[in-house]
Design a protein around this motif. Structure first.
Motif, PDB file in Angstrom:
ATOM      1  N   LEU A  22       0.847  -1.184   0.000  1.00  0.00           N
ATOM      2  CA  LEU A  22       0.000   0.000   0.000  1.00  0.00           C
ATOM      3  C   LEU A  22       0.888   1.241   0.000  1.00  0.00           C
ATOM      4  CD1 LEU A  22      -2.643  -1.087   2.704  1.00  0.00           C
ATOM      5  CD2 LEU A  22      -2.471  -1.738   0.288  1.00  0.00           C
ATOM      6  N   HIS A  23       0.930   1.909  -1.134  1.00  0.00           N
ATOM      7  CA  HIS A  23       1.821   3.061  -1.285  1.00  0.00           C
ATOM      8  C   HIS A  23       1.289   4.278  -0.552  1.00  0.00           C
ATOM      9  CE1 HIS A  23      -0.861   5.144  -4.103  1.00  0.00           C
ATOM     10  NE2 HIS A  23      -1.051   3.998  -4.731  1.00  0.00           N
ATOM     11  N   GLY A  24       2.125   5.292  -0.453  1.00  0.00           N
ATOM     12  CA  GLY A  24       1.768   6.510   0.248  1.00  0.00           C
ATOM     13  C   GLY A  24       1.114   7.545  -0.646  1.00  0.00           C
ATOM     14  N   PHE A  25       0.840   8.691  -0.059  1.00  0.00           N
ATOM     15  CA  PHE A  25       0.192   9.795  -0.764  1.00  0.00           C
ATOM     16  C   PHE A  25       1.094  10.321  -1.872  1.00  0.00           C
ATOM     17  CE2 PHE A  25      -1.001  14.413  -0.858  1.00  0.00           C
ATOM     18  CZ  PHE A  25      -2.315  14.258  -1.291  1.00  0.00           C
ATOM     19  N   LYS A  26       0.511  10.594  -3.028  1.00  0.00           N
ATOM     20  CA  LYS A  26       1.227  11.093  -4.204  1.00  0.00           C
ATOM     21  C   LYS A  26       2.274  10.106  -4.699  1.00  0.00           C
ATOM     22  CE  LYS A  26       1.756  15.494  -4.860  1.00  0.00           C
ATOM     23  NZ  LYS A  26       2.190  16.907  -4.779  1.00  0.00           N
ATOM     24  N   SER A  27       2.086   8.839  -4.384  1.00  0.00           N
ATOM     25  CA  SER A  27       2.941   7.784  -4.908  1.00  0.00           C
ATOM     26  C   SER A  27       2.074   6.908  -5.805  1.00  0.00           C
ATOM     27  CB  SER A  27       3.564   6.989  -3.759  1.00  0.00           C
ATOM     28  OG  SER A  27       4.474   6.025  -4.253  1.00  0.00           O
ATOM     29  N   GLY A  28       2.463   5.652  -6.006  1.00  0.00           N
ATOM     30  CA  GLY A  28       1.689   4.786  -6.880  1.00  0.00           C
ATOM     31  C   GLY A  28       2.312   3.414  -6.994  1.00  0.00           C
ATOM     32  N   PRO A  29       1.814   2.576  -7.897  1.00  0.00           N
ATOM     33  CA  PRO A  29       2.336   1.218  -8.059  1.00  0.00           C
ATOM     34  C   PRO A  29       3.827   1.164  -8.410  1.00  0.00           C
ATOM     35  CG  PRO A  29       0.212   1.428  -9.138  1.00  0.00           C
ATOM     36  CD  PRO A  29       0.629   2.814  -8.735  1.00  0.00           C
ATOM     37  N   GLN A  30       4.361   2.247  -8.965  1.00  0.00           N
ATOM     38  CA  GLN A  30       5.780   2.271  -9.325  1.00  0.00           C
ATOM     39  C   GLN A  30       6.655   2.831  -8.208  1.00  0.00           C
ATOM     40  OE1 GLN A  30       6.961   0.813 -12.090  1.00  0.00           O
ATOM     41  NE2 GLN A  30       4.815   0.218 -12.436  1.00  0.00           N
ATOM     42  N   SER A  31       6.125   2.940  -6.997  1.00  0.00           N
ATOM     43  CA  SER A  31       6.906   3.479  -5.885  1.00  0.00           C
ATOM     44  C   SER A  31       8.191   2.690  -5.697  1.00  0.00           C
ATOM     45  CB  SER A  31       6.094   3.440  -4.592  1.00  0.00           C
ATOM     46  OG  SER A  31       5.965   2.111  -4.120  1.00  0.00           O
ATOM     47  N   ILE A  32       9.215   3.361  -5.236  1.00  0.00           N
ATOM     48  CA  ILE A  32      10.526   2.719  -5.082  1.00  0.00           C
ATOM     49  C   ILE A  32      10.444   1.540  -4.127  1.00  0.00           C
ATOM     50  CG2 ILE A  32      12.878   3.039  -4.200  1.00  0.00           C
ATOM     51  CD1 ILE A  32      12.745   5.924  -5.237  1.00  0.00           C
ATOM     52  N   LYS A  33       9.807   1.739  -2.974  1.00  0.00           N
ATOM     53  CA  LYS A  33       9.759   0.650  -1.985  1.00  0.00           C
ATOM     54  C   LYS A  33       8.930  -0.528  -2.497  1.00  0.00           C
ATOM     55  CE  LYS A  33       8.501   3.413   1.423  1.00  0.00           C
ATOM     56  NZ  LYS A  33       8.812   4.743   0.836  1.00  0.00           N
ATOM     57  N   GLY A  34       7.826  -0.233  -3.161  1.00  0.00           N
ATOM     58  CA  GLY A  34       7.020  -1.313  -3.708  1.00  0.00           C
ATOM     59  C   GLY A  34       7.778  -2.120  -4.739  1.00  0.00           C
ATOM     60  N   GLN A  35       8.517  -1.439  -5.590  1.00  0.00           N
ATOM     61  CA  GLN A  35       9.304  -2.138  -6.610  1.00  0.00           C
ATOM     62  C   GLN A  35      10.471  -2.900  -5.988  1.00  0.00           C
ATOM     63  OE1 GLN A  35       8.566  -2.507  -9.891  1.00  0.00           O
ATOM     64  NE2 GLN A  35       6.642  -1.479  -9.375  1.00  0.00           N
ATOM     65  N   GLN A  36      11.086  -2.349  -4.950  1.00  0.00           N
ATOM     66  CA  GLN A  36      12.162  -3.067  -4.265  1.00  0.00           C
ATOM     67  C   GLN A  36      11.641  -4.367  -3.650  1.00  0.00           C
ATOM     68  OE1 GLN A  36      13.458   0.065  -1.618  1.00  0.00           O
ATOM     69  NE2 GLN A  36      15.264   0.510  -2.871  1.00  0.00           N
ATOM     70  N   LEU A  37      10.472  -4.300  -3.030  1.00  0.00           N
ATOM     71  CA  LEU A  37       9.871  -5.492  -2.434  1.00  0.00           C
ATOM     72  C   LEU A  37       9.560  -6.525  -3.511  1.00  0.00           C
ATOM     73  CD1 LEU A  37       8.678  -6.874   0.093  1.00  0.00           C
ATOM     74  CD2 LEU A  37       6.517  -5.697  -0.415  1.00  0.00           C
ATOM     75  N   LYS A  38       8.990  -6.093  -4.609  1.00  0.00           N
ATOM     76  CA  LYS A  38       8.648  -7.000  -5.701  1.00  0.00           C
ATOM     77  C   LYS A  38       9.894  -7.662  -6.276  1.00  0.00           C
ATOM     78  CE  LYS A  38       6.365  -7.136 -10.215  1.00  0.00           C
ATOM     79  NZ  LYS A  38       5.667  -6.338 -11.263  1.00  0.00           N
ATOM     80  N   GLN A  39      10.940  -6.866  -6.508  1.00  0.00           N
ATOM     81  CA  GLN A  39      12.168  -7.407  -7.088  1.00  0.00           C
ATOM     82  C   GLN A  39      12.860  -8.376  -6.138  1.00  0.00           C
ATOM     83  OE1 GLN A  39      14.295  -3.808  -8.109  1.00  0.00           O
ATOM     84  NE2 GLN A  39      12.706  -3.199  -9.580  1.00  0.00           N
ATOM     85  N   TYR A  40      12.824  -8.072  -4.840  1.00  0.00           N
ATOM     86  CA  TYR A  40      13.437  -8.975  -3.863  1.00  0.00           C
ATOM     87  C   TYR A  40      12.736 -10.320  -3.887  1.00  0.00           C
ATOM     88  CZ  TYR A  40      15.379 -10.706   0.514  1.00  0.00           C
ATOM     89  OH  TYR A  40      16.031 -11.469   1.456  1.00  0.00           O
TER      90      TYR A  40
END
Length: 210
Positions: A22-40
């Protein structure tokens, strides 16, 4: 603990294979943390599927979107940041799923009032404007008493330039049993060293899922 060892621990405890970020305000599915989690997870734990819903919609719709995902999936856990952490807290109370909160927003309706006073409705994206009615929705959605606190891991950094980390410390430490809270000196709201914490949060979730 390396990635393979973390995943073996997860398998042994039958932890969730669906992580919803669940990303933060003014972020989205391409958020850095979300992508880091997915790639890990793609590299070390391919059996874990990371979902990255777009939450750039009014609060009630955002919660409905994630609720629908939770209800259609088995073995679910949440990882969240900022406003996403606020949403995750409400979803933990409703569904009893485990969650990791990264610098969670505590009273987002108040924060947005302070940030956007005189600017509402505030254009967040090309399709979503934040207005006064939605701030009231956020306040109404708030869970005054924290439920299932023991299923929550809270990652805080004292250098958060947006939120006062002490508010989250107080809120998530009040219940018995309390949430597990890790607070670092320094850092920032975005938690730039989040990638280093992914093995930790996966291990926590491996113990917390039913």
């Amino acid at each position: 603990m390396d990635g393979s060892a973390v995943w073996q621990a997860i398998l042994n405890r039958k932890v969730a294979v669906h992580l919803i970020y669940l990303h933060g305000f003014k972020s989205g599915p391409q958020s850095i943390k979300g992508q880091q989690l997915k790639q890990y997870c793609e590299q070390y734990a391919p059996e874990i599927r990371v979902h990255l819903p777009d939450l750039n919609v009014p609060p009630v719709q955002a919660l409905a979107r994630v609720s629908a995902l939770i209800e259609q999936l088995d073995r679910v856990a949440l990882v969240s940041s900022s406003l996403g952490g606020f949403y995750a807290t409400q979803l933990v109370a409703k569904y009893g799923v485990p969650a990791v909160l990264i610098n969670p927003a505590m009273r987002p309706w108040q924060l947005f009032h302070e940030l956007f006073a005189g600017q509402l409705p505030y254009p967040v994206t090309s399709t979503w404007n934040l207005d006064e009615a939605q701030l009231q929705q956020l306040e109404q959605l708030n869970q005054p008493l924290l439920l299932h606190a023991e299923k929550i891991l809270v990652l805080l950094q004292q250098g958060d330039e947006v939120l006062d980390y002490r508010e989250a410390q107080r809120y998530y430490s009040m219940p018995l049993p309390a949430s597990l809270i890790f607070t670092e000196i320094g850092g920032n709201h975005g938690m730039d060293n989040f990638a280093e914490k992914i093995p930790l949060l996966l291990e926590f979730l491996s113990y917390s899922i039913e």
